[in-house]
Scaffold this motif. Structure first.
Motif, PDB file in Angstrom:
ATOM      1  N   ALA A 227       0.854  -1.179   0.000  1.00 16.80           N
ATOM      2  CA  ALA A 227       0.000   0.000   0.000  1.00 16.80           C
ATOM      3  C   ALA A 227       0.888   1.226   0.000  1.00 16.80           C
ATOM      4  O   ALA A 227       1.964   1.224   0.593  1.00 16.80           O
ATOM      5  N   ILE A 228       0.453   2.275  -0.681  1.00 17.59           N
ATOM      6  CA  ILE A 228       1.143   3.547  -0.535  1.00 17.59           C
ATOM      7  C   ILE A 228       0.174   4.516   0.133  1.00 17.59           C
ATOM      8  O   ILE A 228      -1.024   4.498  -0.141  1.00 17.59           O
ATOM      9  N   THR A 229       0.702   5.286   1.042  1.00 18.23           N
ATOM     10  CA  THR A 229      -0.178   6.189   1.778  1.00 18.23           C
ATOM     11  C   THR A 229       0.643   7.288   2.435  1.00 18.23           C
ATOM     12  O   THR A 229       1.855   7.186   2.566  1.00 18.23           O
ATOM     13  N   HIS A 230      -0.037   8.373   2.816  1.00 18.18           N
ATOM     14  CA  HIS A 230       0.622   9.313   3.710  1.00 18.18           C
ATOM     15  C   HIS A 230      -0.164   9.422   5.009  1.00 18.18           C
ATOM     16  O   HIS A 230       0.060  10.310   5.819  1.00 18.18           O
ATOM     17  N   ASP A 231      -1.108   8.461   5.166  1.00 21.73           N
ATOM     18  CA  ASP A 231      -1.936   8.433   6.362  1.00 21.73           C
ATOM     19  C   ASP A 231      -1.236   7.504   7.370  1.00 21.73           C
ATOM     20  O   ASP A 231      -1.279   6.284   7.242  1.00 21.73           O
ATOM     21  N   MET A 232      -0.553   8.101   8.364  1.00 21.39           N
ATOM     22  CA  MET A 232       0.258   7.301   9.292  1.00 21.39           C
ATOM     23  C   MET A 232      -0.592   6.376  10.138  1.00 21.39           C
ATOM     24  O   MET A 232      -0.192   5.262  10.471  1.00 21.39           O
ATOM     25  N   HIS A 233      -1.782   6.832  10.486  1.00 28.23           N
ATOM     26  CA  HIS A 233      -2.673   6.003  11.287  1.00 28.23           C
ATOM     27  C   HIS A 233      -2.961   4.696  10.535  1.00 28.23           C
ATOM     28  O   HIS A 233      -2.840   3.596  11.084  1.00 28.23           O
ATOM     29  N   SER A 234      -3.294   4.857   9.263  1.00 28.30           N
ATOM     30  CA  SER A 234      -3.562   3.703   8.409  1.00 28.30           C
ATOM     31  C   SER A 234      -2.314   2.824   8.284  1.00 28.30           C
ATOM     32  O   SER A 234      -2.389   1.599   8.388  1.00 28.30           O
ATOM     33  N   ALA A 235      -1.168   3.457   8.091  1.00 27.36           N
ATOM     34  CA  ALA A 235       0.078   2.703   7.920  1.00 27.36           C
ATOM     35  C   ALA A 235       0.343   1.801   9.128  1.00 27.36           C
ATOM     36  O   ALA A 235       0.633   0.615   8.977  1.00 27.36           O
ATOM     37  N   TYR A 236       0.215   2.368  10.338  1.00 31.80           N
ATOM     38  CA  TYR A 236       0.470   1.566  11.545  1.00 31.80           C
ATOM     39  C   TYR A 236      -0.523   0.413  11.657  1.00 31.80           C
ATOM     40  O   TYR A 236      -0.190  -0.660  12.153  1.00 31.80           O
ATOM     41  N   ARG A 237      -1.769   0.668  11.230  1.00 32.31           N
ATOM     42  CA  ARG A 237      -2.798  -0.360  11.353  1.00 32.31           C
ATOM     43  C   ARG A 237      -2.553  -1.550  10.428  1.00 32.31           C
ATOM     44  O   ARG A 237      -2.724  -2.695  10.820  1.00 32.31           O
ATOM     45  N   ILE A 238      -2.165  -1.278   9.193  1.00 34.24           N
ATOM     46  CA  ILE A 238      -2.179  -2.361   8.213  1.00 34.24           C
ATOM     47  C   ILE A 238      -0.795  -2.945   7.920  1.00 34.24           C
ATOM     48  O   ILE A 238      -0.708  -3.991   7.293  1.00 34.24           O
ATOM     49  N   ALA A 239       0.275  -2.294   8.384  1.00 29.08           N
ATOM     50  CA  ALA A 239       1.605  -2.699   7.918  1.00 29.08           C
ATOM     51  C   ALA A 239       2.249  -3.779   8.781  1.00 29.08           C
ATOM     52  O   ALA A 239       2.121  -3.776  10.005  1.00 29.08           O
ATOM     53  N   ASP A 240       2.931  -4.739   8.127  1.00 30.45           N
ATOM     54  CA  ASP A 240       3.919  -5.563   8.810  1.00 30.45           C
ATOM     55  C   ASP A 240       5.246  -4.813   8.787  1.00 30.45           C
ATOM     56  O   ASP A 240       6.013  -4.848   9.724  1.00 30.45           O
ATOM     57  N   ARG A 241       5.491  -4.183   7.663  1.00 27.94           N
ATOM     58  CA  ARG A 241       6.701  -3.386   7.512  1.00 27.94           C
ATOM     59  C   ARG A 241       6.342  -2.065   6.830  1.00 27.94           C
ATOM     60  O   ARG A 241       5.419  -1.996   6.023  1.00 27.94           O
ATOM     61  N   ILE A 242       7.099  -1.039   7.174  1.00 28.35           N
ATOM     62  CA  ILE A 242       6.881   0.283   6.587  1.00 28.35           C
ATOM     63  C   ILE A 242       8.187   0.749   5.944  1.00 28.35           C
ATOM     64  O   ILE A 242       9.268   0.541   6.516  1.00 28.35           O
ATOM     65  N   ALA A 243       8.089   1.326   4.762  1.00 26.69           N
ATOM     66  CA  ALA A 243       9.269   1.911   4.118  1.00 26.69           C
ATOM     67  C   ALA A 243       8.953   3.348   3.792  1.00 26.69           C
ATOM     68  O   ALA A 243       7.841   3.662   3.368  1.00 26.69           O
ATOM     69  N   MET A 244       9.923   4.227   4.033  1.00 36.18           N
ATOM     70  CA  MET A 244       9.661   5.618   3.682  1.00 36.18           C
ATOM     71  C   MET A 244      10.432   6.017   2.424  1.00 36.18           C
ATOM     72  O   MET A 244      11.641   5.819   2.324  1.00 36.18           O
ATOM     73  N   LEU A 245       9.690   6.577   1.475  1.00 40.72           N
ATOM     74  CA  LEU A 245      10.271   7.037   0.218  1.00 40.72           C
ATOM     75  C   LEU A 245      10.467   8.545   0.314  1.00 40.72           C
ATOM     76  O   LEU A 245       9.551   9.275   0.677  1.00 40.72           O
ATOM     77  N   PHE A 246      11.691   8.994   0.022  1.00 36.85           N
ATOM     78  CA  PHE A 246      11.936  10.437   0.024  1.00 36.85           C
ATOM     79  C   PHE A 246      12.890  10.765  -1.109  1.00 36.85           C
ATOM     80  O   PHE A 246      13.936  10.136  -1.247  1.00 36.85           O
ATOM     81  N   GLU A 247      12.507  11.721  -1.931  1.00 33.28           N
ATOM     82  CA  GLU A 247      13.302  12.133  -3.094  1.00 33.28           C
ATOM     83  C   GLU A 247      13.773  10.945  -3.920  1.00 33.28           C
ATOM     84  O   GLU A 247      14.940  10.856  -4.321  1.00 33.28           O
ATOM     85  N   GLY A 248      12.868  10.018  -4.134  1.00 33.74           N
ATOM     86  CA  GLY A 248      13.164   8.920  -5.056  1.00 33.74           C
ATOM     87  C   GLY A 248      14.007   7.795  -4.487  1.00 33.74           C
ATOM     88  O   GLY A 248      14.480   6.947  -5.236  1.00 33.74           O
ATOM     89  N   ARG A 249      14.215   7.800  -3.162  1.00 34.29           N
ATOM     90  CA  ARG A 249      14.953   6.689  -2.555  1.00 34.29           C
ATOM     91  C   ARG A 249      14.243   6.251  -1.283  1.00 34.29           C
ATOM     92  O   ARG A 249      13.540   7.024  -0.650  1.00 34.29           O
ATOM     93  N   ILE A 250      14.462   4.973  -0.901  1.00 36.16           N
ATOM     94  CA  ILE A 250      13.933   4.500   0.375  1.00 36.16           C
ATOM     95  C   ILE A 250      14.916   4.936   1.465  1.00 36.16           C
ATOM     96  O   ILE A 250      16.085   4.562   1.436  1.00 36.16           O
ATOM     97  N   VAL A 251      14.435   5.773   2.406  1.00 36.40           N
ATOM     98  CA  VAL A 251      15.369   6.272   3.421  1.00 36.40           C
ATOM     99  C   VAL A 251      15.365   5.405   4.677  1.00 36.40           C
ATOM    100  O   VAL A 251      16.348   5.367   5.417  1.00 36.40           O
ATOM    101  N   GLN A 252      14.274   4.709   4.948  1.00 35.45           N
ATOM    102  CA  GLN A 252      14.289   3.748   6.042  1.00 35.45           C
ATOM    103  C   GLN A 252      13.209   2.711   5.801  1.00 35.45           C
ATOM    104  O   GLN A 252      12.172   2.986   5.196  1.00 35.45           O
ATOM    105  N   GLU A 253      13.493   1.474   6.257  1.00 37.68           N
ATOM    106  CA  GLU A 253      12.517   0.412   6.129  1.00 37.68           C
ATOM    107  C   GLU A 253      12.556  -0.399   7.404  1.00 37.68           C
ATOM    108  O   GLU A 253      13.644  -0.695   7.931  1.00 37.68           O
ATOM    109  N   GLY A 254      11.395  -0.721   7.957  1.00 36.49           N
ATOM    110  CA  GLY A 254      11.402  -1.503   9.185  1.00 36.49           C
ATOM    111  C   GLY A 254      10.001  -1.813   9.665  1.00 36.49           C
ATOM    112  O   GLY A 254       9.018  -1.512   8.970  1.00 36.49           O
TER     113      GLY A 254
END
Lengths: 251, 257
Positions: free
Chosen positions: A192-219
């Motif tokens: 899923a792609i989202t900017h809704d953090m509440h949703s992200a925490y609810r549905i994710a096993d893992r979260i990755a953040m995309l910034f300026e075309g790169r993944i800056v953190q994944e966990g």
């Protein structure tokens, strides 16, 4: 399993993806977060082959879809279901024809396809809407129909483009619940792609953040919550102050 | 001067790009037309939209064109005593020129605009992407049926227009100016050759195909929301009109030697 390696993509002079590396294990629920214009949509469109990369690879169960011929690509798309941001329902067709579209196209009889469509609509919590037209439905219902259409052919991978955007918080959470239920019932891999953090925490096993075309953190969601990365910290707390500058606004 | 050259160059590049994209779309449409599965149901639906539903407008256009041709011929040719030629003038003008061109313009305005608007809306609301994710080729599903229907429905509409136009001319010449009915038909049929009719129909088929390709192209590559859809629709109609009127000259030069 989805493996993305060194994915780059430009549109004219605008370099959107600058070497994305991301792996989604089978059965996992990955949420990609990032601001508007960070390239999230472009990334998800590469996963299903709607866009072809300039460089890099997108492996779906070991097959690099970026080099596939059209015919093979359409074959592999049967593994996918995608829920679009605005649901993207075909407005010339009734609700059940939307849901049963892929089935009808693959030669299933109308009567059978309608039965399956009604069953899938039930699965997303809708009944007695099958003969309505998409224009008669509310935004939340349209998303549900879009989801029913995405799961009609029993895909192995589900992609969600901003599933909760534009919905009120309660409706949004009902979509979150639905996404969780899909994963449990259908054992799908989901991105899923989202900017809704509440949703992200609810549905994710893992979260990755995309910034300026790169993944800056994944966990894991917990790792993201307790991040030491300033970019991620600013994004998840939703602050205008920090290393990410809001373009075009000055005080 | 520099700015002028810059603008000229950019226009040329854009023109080349659009032409190339249209040719590629054309190629994809033909390929999908030949490859199974065939979009029969869809093609009939489009034939209904493009052909059958254009009949009333096309007929009104044709009947009044025939009428005005007769009116102009009777009043104009009277100056040199040739008003008895009205049957020939109407029949030849309708079959060779007015039938195909005006029907083409009607179809461009009605069906072409609808194609661009519908496909454009589907593009900006991601319905075309959705088709792809459901493993359906958008060109095959959306463009090929429209192209095929337009290609076949345009000649069908045109032959109707030809006939109705000649009848319109008859009404004016015979009922209004009291010309002999036998003379009108005699003039109309005797000077009309089969090649006038079928060359006109070849033109019609070409216009139909061109309108469909241009309009679908405009719709298919729409960007920029509601405004984009509006621009695509306008663009489709304008380019279709231009294509019809310009190609008409060259087709005429080639077909009617």
């Amino acid at each position: 399993m989805i493996e993305i390696a060194g994915l780059t993509k430009s549109f004219g002079p605008n370099q959107v993806l600058r070497g994305v590396n991301l792996t989604v294990q089978a059965g996992d629920s990955m949420v990609v977060i990032g601001g508007s214009g960070s390239g999230k949509s472009v990334l998800i469109k590469h996963i299903i082959g709607l866009l072809r990369p300039d460089a890099g690879m997108v492996l779906i169960d070991g097959t690099d879809i970026s080099t596939l011929k059209d015919k093979e690509l359409y074959e592999i798309r049967r593994k996918f279901g995608m829920l679009f941001q605005g649901a993207a329902l075909f407005d010339s067709m009734s609700v059940w024809e939307n849901v049963g579209f892929a089935l009808l196209r693959s030669g299933m009889r109308e009567r059978e396809a309608k039965v399956v469509a009604i069953e899938k609509l039930r699965l997303v919590g809708l009944k007695d809407v099958e003969d309505k037209m998409p224009s008669e439905l509310s935004g939340g219902m349209r998303k549900r129909v879009g989801l029913a259409r995405a799961i009609a052919h029993n895909p192995e991978i589900l992609l969600y483009d901003e599933p909760t955007t534009g919905l009120d918080p309660i409706l949004a959470d009902s979509i979150n619940e639905l996404i969780i239920r899909m994963r449990e019932k259908m054992k799908v891999t989901s991105v899923a792609i989202t900017h809704d953090m509440h949703s992200a925490y609810r549905i994710a096993d893992r979260i990755a953040m995309l910034f300026e075309g790169r993944i800056v953190q994944e966990g894991t969601p917990d790792e993201i919550k307790n991040t030491s990365n300033d970019l991620v910290k600013q994004f998840i707390t939703g602050s205008a102050q920090g290393p990410i500058k809001v373009e075009g606004i000055s005080f | 001067m520099y700015n002028f050259l810059l603008a000229l160059g950019q226009t040329l590049i854009r023109f080349t790009k659009i032409t190339g994209e249209i040719v590629l779309l054309m190629w994809a449409v033909l390929r999908e037309f030949l490859l199974p599965p065939y979009e029969i149901k869809n093609t009939f639906k489009q034939a209904m939209e493009i052909g059958i539903k254009s009949v009333p407008v096309a007929l009104v256009t044709a009947v009044f064109t025939g009428m005005v041709l007769a009116l102009q011929t009777v009043t104009g040719f009277k100056r040199f005593g040739a008003e008895s030629l009205v049957g020939s003038v109407v029949a030849l003008s309708m079959t060779r020129e007015m039938g195909p061109v005006l029907t083409g313009l009607v179809v461009a305005g009605r069906a072409g605009a609808a194609m661009a608007a519908e496909l454009g809306t589907m593009r900006v609301t991601e319905q075309i992407d959705a088709l792809e994710t459901l493993a359906v080729k958008p060109v095959k599903y959306l463009v090929t049926p429209r192209f095929t229907s337009a290609l076949f429905m345009m000649p069908a509409l045109t032959i109707l227009s030809d006939f109705v136009g000649i009848l319109g001319g008859y009404a004016v010449a015979v009922w209004l100016f009291g010309m002999s009915s036998v003379l009108y038909w005699h003039r109309a049929w005797d000077n009309l050759e089969l090649s006038d009719i079928y060359n006109g129909l070849i033109k019609a088929a070409f216009f139909g195909g061109a309108v469909a390709i241009v309009s679908c192209y405009k719709g298919f590559y729409t960007e920029g929301g509601a405004e984009g859809v509006g621009k695509a629709t306008t663009g489709a109609v304008v380019i279709s009109f231009m294509t019809i009127l310009i190609s008409d000259y060259f087709l005429t030069a080639w077909l009617f030697k």
